[in-house]
Write a protein that holds these residues in place. Structure first.
Motif, PDB file in Angstrom:
ATOM      1  N   SER B  42      30.978 -39.727  97.390  1.00  0.00           N
ATOM      2  CA  SER B  42      31.939 -40.128  96.319  1.00  0.00           C
ATOM      3  C   SER B  42      33.019 -39.291  96.717  1.00  0.00           C
ATOM      4  CB  SER B  42      31.506 -40.155  95.049  1.00  0.00           C
ATOM      5  OG  SER B  42      31.064 -38.979  94.841  1.00  0.00           O
ATOM      6  N   GLY B  43      34.365 -39.516  96.222  1.00  0.00           N
ATOM      7  CA  GLY B  43      35.681 -38.634  96.102  1.00  0.00           C
ATOM      8  C   GLY B  43      35.843 -38.372  97.697  1.00  0.00           C
ATOM      9  N   GLU B  44      36.230 -36.968  97.570  1.00  0.00           N
ATOM     10  CA  GLU B  44      37.179 -36.546  98.989  1.00  0.00           C
ATOM     11  C   GLU B  44      36.179 -36.849 100.145  1.00  0.00           C
ATOM     12  OE1 GLU B  44      39.096 -32.590 100.346  1.00  0.00           O
ATOM     13  OE2 GLU B  44      39.254 -33.044  98.108  1.00  0.00           O
ATOM     14  N   ARG B  45      34.692 -36.269  99.904  1.00  0.00           N
ATOM     15  CA  ARG B  45      33.620 -36.143 100.823  1.00  0.00           C
ATOM     16  C   ARG B  45      33.376 -37.477 101.370  1.00  0.00           C
ATOM     17  NH1 ARG B  45      27.926 -36.052 100.649  1.00  0.00           N
ATOM     18  NH2 ARG B  45      27.323 -34.936 102.567  1.00  0.00           N
ATOM     19  N   ARG B  46      33.512 -38.556 100.468  1.00  0.00           N
ATOM     20  CA  ARG B  46      33.411 -40.129 100.871  1.00  0.00           C
ATOM     21  C   ARG B  46      34.419 -40.338 102.071  1.00  0.00           C
ATOM     22  NH1 ARG B  46      31.252 -45.273  99.562  1.00  0.00           N
ATOM     23  NH2 ARG B  46      32.980 -46.740  99.715  1.00  0.00           N
ATOM     24  N   ALA B  47      35.712 -39.850 101.649  1.00  0.00           N
ATOM     25  CA  ALA B  47      37.010 -40.319 102.449  1.00  0.00           C
ATOM     26  C   ALA B  47      36.757 -39.666 103.904  1.00  0.00           C
ATOM     27  CB  ALA B  47      37.995 -39.904 101.671  1.00  0.00           C
ATOM     28  N   ARG B  87      24.619 -43.094  91.776  1.00  0.00           N
ATOM     29  CA  ARG B  87      25.880 -42.632  91.588  1.00  0.00           C
ATOM     30  C   ARG B  87      26.881 -43.865  91.752  1.00  0.00           C
ATOM     31  NH1 ARG B  87      26.426 -37.331  95.262  1.00  0.00           N
ATOM     32  NH2 ARG B  87      26.046 -35.826  93.776  1.00  0.00           N
ATOM     33  N   PHE B 104      29.013 -40.080  85.119  1.00  0.00           N
ATOM     34  CA  PHE B 104      29.740 -39.262  85.986  1.00  0.00           C
ATOM     35  C   PHE B 104      30.200 -37.849  85.585  1.00  0.00           C
ATOM     36  CE2 PHE B 104      30.926 -42.900  88.930  1.00  0.00           C
ATOM     37  CZ  PHE B 104      29.645 -42.869  89.665  1.00  0.00           C
ATOM     38  N   ARG B 109      26.933 -30.003  85.163  1.00  0.00           N
ATOM     39  CA  ARG B 109      26.960 -29.192  86.550  1.00  0.00           C
ATOM     40  C   ARG B 109      26.497 -27.537  86.473  1.00  0.00           C
ATOM     41  NH1 ARG B 109      27.268 -33.233  89.693  1.00  0.00           N
ATOM     42  NH2 ARG B 109      29.149 -34.688  89.369  1.00  0.00           N
TER      43      ARG B 109
END
Lengths: 258, 216
Positions: B42-47, B87, B104, B109
């Protein structure tokens, strides 16, 4: 949480290993057997997988444990590791004799193709150019594709067939009849298609690449991309291809020209 | 449903003649491959990963092979049962999407990973009983008891996913304190986690409710 992680973190590495191997031994064997049915290969690869996981004080397992997360499936990670180790094994020292044994059963021309494509992992066009320059081959590209297709078939029909297929891309389809296709034209087409593919959003491009070029089943593509199912993949690929076609037409290239 | 045209597929498949599949130092590690195959990025890592996959034939081949291994019946049969928290929520409506957003945002965390139940377990997740849907009052939260639970943790969320109230109890109900005021006609979500062992929790489904007619 995986049961082996806590003892590994507590410094009881061997106890962690016992737990790990007890839980996953059968999966490791099943995964390896998917690539090769030769009992010697299976045992050798299993030994290599164990050795690699234990190397450097269980560094690979420790790396996973440091990032363990309830959303992750350990078995998927393990499958990725087994795949990589199996491919490394056959390409490196330990598995090379097996690879040579497969190649030695092929006619000389196909042995060269096997070396270029399966061992050195060169592209088909590169292999064709090497055959012409190094081996003074007079094959047309169409004839080359037929030989290449025969090489894929011969290599794939051995008992190490699936393992060997994993060393390269999806087998090429041989041309039904001689065509005037040549590598220069392929390179030109590739450049055109690459340009228009670049314009697609990454997710659409990956959907097309995985479903069309890699031949991944639509349900697996859907899972990876977080789509609702196979139908969503078909629709996304269809839309992406329609967009590609439109861009090509705007550039003055008809679909039939590709 | 629309299938891609065969002539388009053939033209694209020709591209394999030009692909090299040699790895580079930038290639994905096995964890990234596994996350991609399972659709958990998800998020930046996915991109970032998506961008690399779009450009790297080697990584695409590793992804294809890993996905095929995972899906293979003979391999899947030998995989120990793994429960994982998803997720990627199905987009079945605004309520589900909102609930997913809450999960989410509410995922703790700072407490380290919550351990899931062992593969073979008799522990049953608590079931939220009330409030649910449109209610006139939400002063008390009630759920089913889990036989081995040592304590329960309730989390109440606003529609934007933020935690509105959280409390723990050994009982199977909690009374909303007077200091927490629910706004009529606003949507809220709640769920209960039951602790069955040290750092081991089973979690109820996320439940939605709203106060339609405030109690007099």
């Amino acid at each position: 949480m995986e049961s082996w992680i806590a003892p590994l973190a507590a410094g009881r590495s061997e106890a962690a290993w016992d737990l790990f191997i007890d839980r996953y031994r059968r999966l490791v064997f099943a995964a390896i057997r998917r690539y090769t049915t030769d009992p010697d290969d299976v045992m050798d690869v299993f030994a290599r997988v164990c050795e690699a996981l234990r190397e450097n004080d269980f560094a690979r397992l420790r790396k996973y444990a440091a990032q363990a997360d309830p959303t992750r499936k350990f078995s998927t990670w393990l499958c990725a590791v087994i795949h990589n180790l199996t491919i490394d094994w056959i390409r490196q020292r330990d598995g090379r004799p097996r690879l040579s044994a497969v190649a030695s059963a092929l006619p000389p021309l196909q042995q060269r193709l096997f070396e270029y494509v399966f061992v050195q992992q060169r592209s088909h066009v590169e292999a064709y150019e090497l055959l012409k320059s190094r081996d003074a081959s007079a094959l047309t590209f169409s004839e080359f594709l037929k030989e290449l297709s025969a090489t894929y078939r011969a290599a794939g029909s051995s008992k190490r067939g699936r393992l060997i297929q994993e060393l390269t891309a999806t087998p090429p389809e041989p041309p039904a009849e001689p065509t005037d296709a040549d590598p220069a034209m392929l390179v030109e087409r590739h450049a055109v298609l690459s340009d228009v593919m670049q314009a697609l959003p990454d997710e659409d491009r990956v959907a097309v690449q995985l479903y069309v070029m890699e031949g991944m089943p639509a349900d697996q593509v859907a899972r990876a991309l977080g789509l609702s199912g196979a139908k969503a993949v078909y629709n996304r690929v269809y839309r992406a291809l329609a967009s590609l076609r439109e861009r090509l037409e705007r550039a003055g290239i008809a679909a039939g020209d590709l | 449903m629309t299938h891609p045209a065969p002539e388009d597929l053939a033209a694209l498949r020709q591209q394999i003649h030009l692909e090299r599949r040699q790895p580079t130092p930038e290639c994905l590690d096995e964890l990234a491959v596994a996350d991609f195959v399972d659709g958990t990025l998800s998020g930046e890592r996915r991109a970032t990963v998506m961008s690399h996959v779009a450009a790297c034939a080697h990584c695409r081949s590793v992804i294809r092979a890993t996905a095929a291994l995972v899906a293979d019946e003979s391999v899947a049969r030998e995989a120990p049962h793994e429960q994982r928290r998803s997720r990627m929520w199905p987009m079945a409506g605004i309520a589900v999407a909102a609930a997913a957003a809450i999960v989410f945002m509410a995922m703790p965390r700072s407490e380290g990973p919550t351990l899931r139940e062992p593969a073979v377990t008799n522990a049953i997740a608590p079931v939220t009983l009330t409030p649910k849907g449109a209610v006139s009052d939400a002063g008390q939260f009630v759920w089913s008891r889990v036989p081995t639970a040592e304590r329960y943790r309730l989390r109440l969320h606003r529609a934007d996913g933020s935690v509105f109230w959280s409390a723990e109890t050994t009982d199977s109900s909690l009374v909303l304190p007077d200091t927490i005021r629910l706004v009529p006609r606003e949507t809220y979500y709640w769920r209960v986690e039951a602790q069955t062992e040290w750092r081991r929790w089973v979690v109820s489904d996320m439940t939605q409710f709203r106060i339609e007619r405030p109690a007099p």
